[in-house]
Design a protein around this motif. Structure first.
Motif, PDB file in Angstrom:
ATOM      1  N   ILE A  29       0.837  -1.206   0.000  1.00 36.18           N
ATOM      2  CA  ILE A  29       0.000   0.000   0.000  1.00 36.18           C
ATOM      3  C   ILE A  29       0.870   1.252   0.000  1.00 36.18           C
ATOM      4  O   ILE A  29       0.543   2.244  -0.676  1.00 36.18           O
ATOM      5  N   ALA A  30       1.985   1.236   0.719  1.00 29.71           N
ATOM      6  CA  ALA A  30       2.896   2.386   0.717  1.00 29.71           C
ATOM      7  C   ALA A  30       3.441   2.628  -0.680  1.00 29.71           C
ATOM      8  O   ALA A  30       3.564   3.783  -1.115  1.00 29.71           O
ATOM      9  N   ASN A  31       3.763   1.560  -1.399  1.00 29.72           N
ATOM     10  CA  ASN A  31       4.211   1.700  -2.785  1.00 29.72           C
ATOM     11  C   ASN A  31       3.117   2.314  -3.653  1.00 29.72           C
ATOM     12  O   ASN A  31       3.396   3.178  -4.490  1.00 29.72           O
ATOM     13  N   GLN A  32       1.877   1.894  -3.453  1.00 28.08           N
ATOM     14  CA  GLN A  32       0.761   2.483  -4.198  1.00 28.08           C
ATOM     15  C   GLN A  32       0.644   3.978  -3.907  1.00 28.08           C
ATOM     16  O   GLN A  32       0.464   4.788  -4.819  1.00 28.08           O
ATOM     17  N   PHE A  33       0.708   4.329  -2.629  1.00 25.48           N
ATOM     18  CA  PHE A  33       0.576   5.728  -2.208  1.00 25.48           C
ATOM     19  C   PHE A  33       1.677   6.580  -2.831  1.00 25.48           C
ATOM     20  O   PHE A  33       1.415   7.638  -3.413  1.00 25.48           O
ATOM     21  N   TYR A  34       2.900   6.102  -2.731  1.00 25.49           N
ATOM     22  CA  TYR A  34       4.009   6.853  -3.315  1.00 25.49           C
ATOM     23  C   TYR A  34       3.827   6.985  -4.833  1.00 25.49           C
ATOM     24  O   TYR A  34       4.033   8.053  -5.411  1.00 25.49           O
ATOM     25  N   ASP A  35       3.411   5.905  -5.468  1.00 27.31           N
ATOM     26  CA  ASP A  35       3.219   5.924  -6.915  1.00 27.31           C
ATOM     27  C   ASP A  35       2.121   6.916  -7.301  1.00 27.31           C
ATOM     28  O   ASP A  35       2.250   7.638  -8.289  1.00 27.31           O
ATOM     29  N   ASN A  36       1.027   6.970  -6.515  1.00 21.93           N
ATOM     30  CA  ASN A  36      -0.036   7.945  -6.777  1.00 21.93           C
ATOM     31  C   ASN A  36       0.513   9.369  -6.750  1.00 21.93           C
ATOM     32  O   ASN A  36       0.197  10.179  -7.626  1.00 21.93           O
ATOM     33  N   ILE A  37       1.336   9.664  -5.764  1.00 24.58           N
ATOM     34  CA  ILE A  37       1.887  11.012  -5.625  1.00 24.58           C
ATOM     35  C   ILE A  37       2.893  11.292  -6.735  1.00 24.58           C
ATOM     36  O   ILE A  37       2.867  12.350  -7.364  1.00 24.58           O
ATOM     37  N   ARG A  38       3.758  10.338  -6.998  1.00 23.20           N
ATOM     38  CA  ARG A  38       4.797  10.518  -8.014  1.00 23.20           C
ATOM     39  C   ARG A  38       4.195  10.782  -9.392  1.00 23.20           C
ATOM     40  O   ARG A  38       4.687  11.598 -10.154  1.00 23.20           O
ATOM     41  N   ARG A  39       3.103  10.088  -9.699  1.00 23.70           N
ATOM     42  CA  ARG A  39       2.444  10.257 -11.003  1.00 23.70           C
ATOM     43  C   ARG A  39       1.593  11.526 -11.061  1.00 23.70           C
ATOM     44  O   ARG A  39       1.142  11.909 -12.127  1.00 23.70           O
ATOM     45  N   GLY A  40       1.339  12.113  -9.891  1.00 25.28           N
ATOM     46  CA  GLY A  40       0.476  13.292  -9.863  1.00 25.28           C
ATOM     47  C   GLY A  40      -0.988  12.934 -10.024  1.00 25.28           C
ATOM     48  O   GLY A  40      -1.765  13.700 -10.605  1.00 25.28           O
ATOM     49  N   ASP A  41      -1.389  11.772  -9.489  1.00 26.52           N
ATOM     50  CA  ASP A  41      -2.785  11.355  -9.564  1.00 26.52           C
ATOM     51  C   ASP A  41      -3.691  12.379  -8.897  1.00 26.52           C
ATOM     52  O   ASP A  41      -3.255  13.167  -8.059  1.00 26.52           O
ATOM     53  N   ASP A  42      -4.950  12.318  -9.254  1.00 27.79           N
ATOM     54  CA  ASP A  42      -5.967  13.192  -8.681  1.00 27.79           C
ATOM     55  C   ASP A  42      -5.938  13.101  -7.155  1.00 27.79           C
ATOM     56  O   ASP A  42      -5.712  12.026  -6.591  1.00 27.79           O
ATOM     57  N   ASP A  43      -6.179  14.229  -6.490  1.00 27.14           N
ATOM     58  CA  ASP A  43      -6.149  14.263  -5.023  1.00 27.14           C
ATOM     59  C   ASP A  43      -7.062  13.218  -4.398  1.00 27.14           C
ATOM     60  O   ASP A  43      -6.724  12.640  -3.366  1.00 27.14           O
ATOM     61  N   ALA A  44      -8.217  12.975  -5.009  1.00 26.32           N
ATOM     62  CA  ALA A  44      -9.156  11.993  -4.465  1.00 26.32           C
ATOM     63  C   ALA A  44      -8.538  10.592  -4.469  1.00 26.32           C
ATOM     64  O   ALA A  44      -8.708   9.827  -3.514  1.00 26.32           O
ATOM     65  N   VAL A  45      -7.799  10.260  -5.515  1.00 22.91           N
ATOM     66  CA  VAL A  45      -7.142   8.953  -5.617  1.00 22.91           C
ATOM     67  C   VAL A  45      -6.034   8.851  -4.566  1.00 22.91           C
ATOM     68  O   VAL A  45      -5.911   7.842  -3.865  1.00 22.91           O
ATOM     69  N   VAL A  46      -5.234   9.895  -4.457  1.00 22.35           N
ATOM     70  CA  VAL A  46      -4.135   9.910  -3.481  1.00 22.35           C
ATOM     71  C   VAL A  46      -4.693   9.783  -2.070  1.00 22.35           C
ATOM     72  O   VAL A  46      -4.198   8.986  -1.262  1.00 22.35           O
ATOM     73  N   PHE A  47      -5.746  10.558  -1.785  1.00 14.81           N
ATOM     74  CA  PHE A  47      -6.309  10.533  -0.438  1.00 14.81           C
ATOM     75  C   PHE A  47      -6.948   9.181  -0.134  1.00 14.81           C
ATOM     76  O   PHE A  47      -6.856   8.683   0.988  1.00 14.81           O
ATOM     77  N   GLU A  48      -7.559   8.559  -1.140  1.00 16.97           N
ATOM     78  CA  GLU A  48      -8.146   7.226  -0.948  1.00 16.97           C
ATOM     79  C   GLU A  48      -7.059   6.210  -0.574  1.00 16.97           C
ATOM     80  O   GLU A  48      -7.238   5.384   0.321  1.00 16.97           O
ATOM     81  N   THR A  49      -5.927   6.270  -1.267  1.00 14.65           N
ATOM     82  CA  THR A  49      -4.829   5.351  -0.955  1.00 14.65           C
ATOM     83  C   THR A  49      -4.233   5.663   0.413  1.00 14.65           C
ATOM     84  O   THR A  49      -3.903   4.756   1.170  1.00 14.65           O
ATOM     85  N   LEU A  50      -4.124   6.949   0.740  1.00  7.09           N
ATOM     86  CA  LEU A  50      -3.642   7.333   2.073  1.00  7.09           C
ATOM     87  C   LEU A  50      -4.562   6.762   3.147  1.00  7.09           C
ATOM     88  O   LEU A  50      -4.091   6.189   4.136  1.00  7.09           O
ATOM     89  N   ASN A  51      -5.865   6.913   2.956  1.00  7.52           N
ATOM     90  CA  ASN A  51      -6.810   6.360   3.931  1.00  7.52           C
ATOM     91  C   ASN A  51      -6.674   4.853   4.048  1.00  7.52           C
ATOM     92  O   ASN A  51      -6.740   4.292   5.141  1.00  7.52           O
ATOM     93  N   LYS A  52      -6.485   4.194   2.918  1.00 12.97           N
ATOM     94  CA  LYS A  52      -6.300   2.731   2.916  1.00 12.97           C
ATOM     95  C   LYS A  52      -5.049   2.370   3.730  1.00 12.97           C
ATOM     96  O   LYS A  52      -5.076   1.439   4.538  1.00 12.97           O
TER      97      LYS A  52
END
Length: 150
Positions: A29-52
């Motif tokens: 999950i940490a890898n997913q979160f970092y990847d979301n941020i690195r790619r510049g994913d939408d805030d909602a996607v990043v926050f969803e992964t952070l919550n997860k």
């Protein structure tokens, strides 16, 4: 996932399959979160992964803390471990909220800040804080074997 910045290795193994599996999931999950941020994913996607990540970490921390009590880990160490877990949860929110910095009147994302925190959070916590109870588990196992073979 384009870049796996944190990979599971034998060095992280505790000797308790359930704990190791949970640590592996935290890495995932940490890898997913970092990847979301690195790619510049939408805030909602990043926050969803952070919550997860936070929900899973909180569940894992509770299980780990309960296990520490069950295996007879010294009470003062259990309390210190619980406090460290709570500090980690609080810190991840702070890192997420401060991942952006204003440089020359531009907002700049800092995925490396998140990466550094997650690396420290997972790797250093497991290799330092958790390592102590890993040794306790090993000692308990050795004592059980010795008691069974007088």
């Amino acid at each position: 996932m384009a870049e796996k910045f944190i990979a599971w290795g034998k060095i992280f193994e505790s000797g308790v399959e359930e704990i190791d599996n949970e640590h592996k999931m935290l890495f995932h999950i940490a890898n997913q979160f970092y990847d979301n941020i690195r790619r510049g994913d939408d805030d909602a996607v990043v926050f969803e992964t952070l919550n997860k990540l936070i929900r899973y970490a909180e569940t894992h921390f509770r299980r780990e803390e309960n296990m520490l009590v069950e295996i007879g880990y010294p009470e003062e160490k259990v309390l210190r471990h619980k406090a460290h877990h709570q500090k980690l949860i609080n810190q991840i929110f702070e890192v997420y909220e401060t991942q952006f910095e204003v440089i020359n009147d531009r907002i700049v994302d800092q995925p490396d800040k998140v990466k550094a925190f997650l690396t420290d959070w997972l790797i250093m916590h497991i290799l330092t804080e958790d390592r102590d109870y890993f040794r306790h588990i090993e000692e308990q196992s050795l004592m059980s074997v010795e008691d069974a073979n007088p």
